[in-house]
Design a protein around this motif. Structure first.
Motif, PDB file in Angstrom:
ATOM      1  N   ILE A  77       0.846  -1.199   0.000  1.00 48.89           N
ATOM      2  CA  ILE A  77       0.000   0.000   0.000  1.00 48.89           C
ATOM      3  C   ILE A  77       0.884   1.252   0.000  1.00 48.89           C
ATOM      4  CG2 ILE A  77      -1.703   1.319   1.314  1.00 48.89           C
ATOM      5  CD1 ILE A  77      -2.871  -1.093  -0.043  1.00 48.89           C
ATOM      6  N   ARG A  78       1.928   1.223   0.820  1.00 46.67           N
ATOM      7  CA  ARG A  78       2.835   2.373   0.870  1.00 46.67           C
ATOM      8  C   ARG A  78       3.561   2.543  -0.480  1.00 46.67           C
ATOM      9  NH1 ARG A  78       3.139   4.382   5.938  1.00 46.67           N
ATOM     10  NH2 ARG A  78       2.674   3.006   7.707  1.00 46.67           N
ATOM     11  N   TYR A  79       3.962   1.431  -1.077  1.00 46.37           N
ATOM     12  CA  TYR A  79       4.608   1.512  -2.389  1.00 46.37           C
ATOM     13  C   TYR A  79       3.646   2.126  -3.414  1.00 46.37           C
ATOM     14  CZ  TYR A  79       8.183  -1.737  -0.593  1.00 46.37           C
ATOM     15  OH  TYR A  79       9.191  -2.340   0.124  1.00 46.37           O
ATOM     16  N   PHE A  80       2.397   1.660  -3.385  1.00 40.82           N
ATOM     17  CA  PHE A  80       1.402   2.168  -4.332  1.00 40.82           C
ATOM     18  C   PHE A  80       1.205   3.674  -4.167  1.00 40.82           C
ATOM     19  CE2 PHE A  80      -3.014   3.579  -4.655  1.00 40.82           C
ATOM     20  CZ  PHE A  80      -3.185   3.510  -6.035  1.00 40.82           C
ATOM     21  N   ASN A  89      -6.718  -7.970  -8.973  1.00 40.13           N
ATOM     22  CA  ASN A  89      -7.275  -8.294 -10.287  1.00 40.13           C
ATOM     23  C   ASN A  89      -7.812  -7.043 -10.984  1.00 40.13           C
ATOM     24  OD1 ASN A  89      -7.884 -10.032 -12.411  1.00 40.13           O
ATOM     25  ND2 ASN A  89      -9.968 -10.432 -11.642  1.00 40.13           N
ATOM     26  N   VAL A  90      -6.991  -5.964 -10.950  1.00 36.42           N
ATOM     27  CA  VAL A  90      -7.394  -4.698 -11.557  1.00 36.42           C
ATOM     28  C   VAL A  90      -6.142  -3.921 -11.932  1.00 36.42           C
ATOM     29  CG1 VAL A  90      -7.478  -3.416  -9.387  1.00 36.42           C
ATOM     30  CG2 VAL A  90      -8.923  -2.700 -11.304  1.00 36.42           C
ATOM     31  N   LEU A 120      -3.133   7.335 -13.197  1.00 39.38           N
ATOM     32  CA  LEU A 120      -3.976   6.457 -12.386  1.00 39.38           C
ATOM     33  C   LEU A 120      -5.229   6.096 -13.164  1.00 39.38           C
ATOM     34  CD1 LEU A 120      -3.755   8.193  -8.890  1.00 39.38           C
ATOM     35  CD2 LEU A 120      -3.058   5.839  -9.382  1.00 39.38           C
ATOM     36  N   THR A 121      -5.629   4.860 -13.069  1.00 33.14           N
ATOM     37  CA  THR A 121      -6.929   4.451 -13.600  1.00 33.14           C
ATOM     38  C   THR A 121      -8.000   4.889 -12.590  1.00 33.14           C
ATOM     39  OG1 THR A 121      -6.878   2.316 -12.466  1.00 33.14           O
ATOM     40  CG2 THR A 121      -5.853   2.442 -14.659  1.00 33.14           C
ATOM     41  N   VAL A 171      -9.444   5.694  -6.714  1.00 31.74           N
ATOM     42  CA  VAL A 171     -10.202   5.312  -5.503  1.00 31.74           C
ATOM     43  C   VAL A 171      -9.267   4.698  -4.462  1.00 31.74           C
ATOM     44  CG1 VAL A 171     -11.968   3.766  -4.581  1.00 31.74           C
ATOM     45  CG2 VAL A 171     -12.383   5.010  -6.721  1.00 31.74           C
ATOM     46  N   LEU A 172      -8.367   3.820  -4.927  1.00 33.10           N
ATOM     47  CA  LEU A 172      -7.450   3.189  -3.973  1.00 33.10           C
ATOM     48  C   LEU A 172      -6.526   4.223  -3.341  1.00 33.10           C
ATOM     49  CD1 LEU A 172      -6.356   0.683  -2.617  1.00 33.10           C
ATOM     50  CD2 LEU A 172      -4.833   0.325  -4.589  1.00 33.10           C
ATOM     51  N   LEU A 173      -6.079   5.212  -4.110  1.00 30.62           N
ATOM     52  CA  LEU A 173      -5.209   6.238  -3.537  1.00 30.62           C
ATOM     53  C   LEU A 173      -5.919   7.006  -2.425  1.00 30.62           C
ATOM     54  CD1 LEU A 173      -2.625   7.896  -3.452  1.00 30.62           C
ATOM     55  CD2 LEU A 173      -3.558   9.309  -5.308  1.00 30.62           C
ATOM     56  N   GLU A 174      -7.165   7.367  -2.657  1.00 32.30           N
ATOM     57  CA  GLU A 174      -7.922   8.107  -1.632  1.00 32.30           C
ATOM     58  C   GLU A 174      -8.075   7.271  -0.370  1.00 32.30           C
ATOM     59  OE1 GLU A 174     -12.394  10.038  -0.967  1.00 32.30           O
ATOM     60  OE2 GLU A 174     -11.803   9.277  -2.938  1.00 32.30           O
TER      61      GLU A 174
END
Length: 296
Positions: free
Chosen positions: A6-9, A44-45, A57-58, A63-66
């Motif tokens: 998560i931190r890497y992302f 899977n995305v 970002l897709t 959404v994942l970043l937020e």
């Protein structure tokens, strides 16, 4: 899912550049690229659009970043809070004390503790000695401040203060006009003693002081606590013998006066269970020991 992914992302999502993100994370770029690829595989995305010169970002990645920022902020806040509680800089400390301790040294010690540990929630309550002992044994409180002390090998005890006894006299009493007052001359006075129960108590300490001077009071009235005793003095019911620190707070209708005769004084002590190693308790006793070492 591993937290480090998560931190890497978040690093890649904020930099939108694998090289800069790797430098920020102090790691090589190839392992970072593999971690992001593994994260996308687990979910899977696709999180990043790599079809252009600059990655983007897709919608799923946005959404994942937020959410990831919120999760990391909450974790960081939780870790800081846990660390502060572990160090005794936050959390809750439960202190109970005899009523007369609200004068004199205890307020100074509590004020000092608050200044050193402002984020600790102090739960303060008044109890008599019997209640203090029971609450401390049953772990309902962390620290008990008793007069003069509690007995028990399971307690760690530090004496806070010793002080003389003084008379509390109604302001209309003829005793106030005397340059000196001897205990042996008070045999005809009504003495207000406290507490009424449990016994033995401070009341018995005062009766022992009077007995040393050969004084058997004509009449005794028992109050449940020192505040009630002082109130009775203020309306002229009788006189009382109290710790000198009580005289620091003036009460309308009451004069305080030293006396001649047996004066063993009285003490105030702080107690905790020997097996209570909470950082909050240890920090409180550090404040206490600093105070008791100071010349006063």
């Amino acid at each position: 899912m591993e937290l480090r992914r998560i931190r890497y992302f978040v690093a890649v999502a904020e930099e939108l550049h694998f090289g800069r993100a790797a430098e920020r994370l102090e790691m090589a770029q190839p392992p970072l690229s593999r971690q992001i690829a593994q994260l996308e595989s687990v979910l899977n995305v696709k999180l990043f659009d790599r079809s252009r010169a600059q990655i983007r970002l897709t919608p799923a990645g946005e959404v994942l970043l937020e959410r990831a920022r919120q999760i990391l902020d909450q974790l960081d806040s939780t870790f800081r809070e846990v660390t502060r509680i572990g160090q005794g800089s936050a959390g809750r400390l439960r202190i109970a004390f005899v009523g007369s301790a609200s004068h004199g040294v205890l307020p100074t010690i509590i004020k000092s503790y608050r200044s050193h540990y402002p984020d600790v929630d102090l739960a303060l309550s008044a109890m008599n000695n019997a209640e203090l002992e029971r609450a401390l044994i049953q772990r309902e409180i962390d620290i008990a401040v008793a007069r003069p002390s509690l007995k028990g090998d399971e307690f760690r005890t530090v004496e806070l203060h010793r002080e003389p006894l003084v008379l509390a006299i109604p302001d209309n009493s003829a005793l106030n006009a005397q340059s000196s007052v001897a205990l042996r001359d008070l045999v005809d006075e009504t003495f207000i003693l406290y507490p009424r129960r449990p016994r033995p108590s401070f009341a018995d300490h005062v009766l022992g002081v009077l007995s040393e001077e050969g004084v058997a009071p004509r009449e005794t009235i028992f109050a449940q606590d020192y505040q009630t005793a002082i109130s009775l003095v203020s309306v002229g019911v009788g006189i009382s013998i109290v710790p000198e620190s009580v005289s620091t707070t003036q009460r309308p209708g009451v004069f305080y006066k030293s006396y001649e005769g047996h004066n063993p004084g009285t003490g105030l002590s702080a107690h905790t269970r020997r097996d209570n190693a909470k950082p909050h308790v240890l920090n409180f006793f550090k404040i206490v020991e600093t105070y008791t070492r100071k010349p006063r």
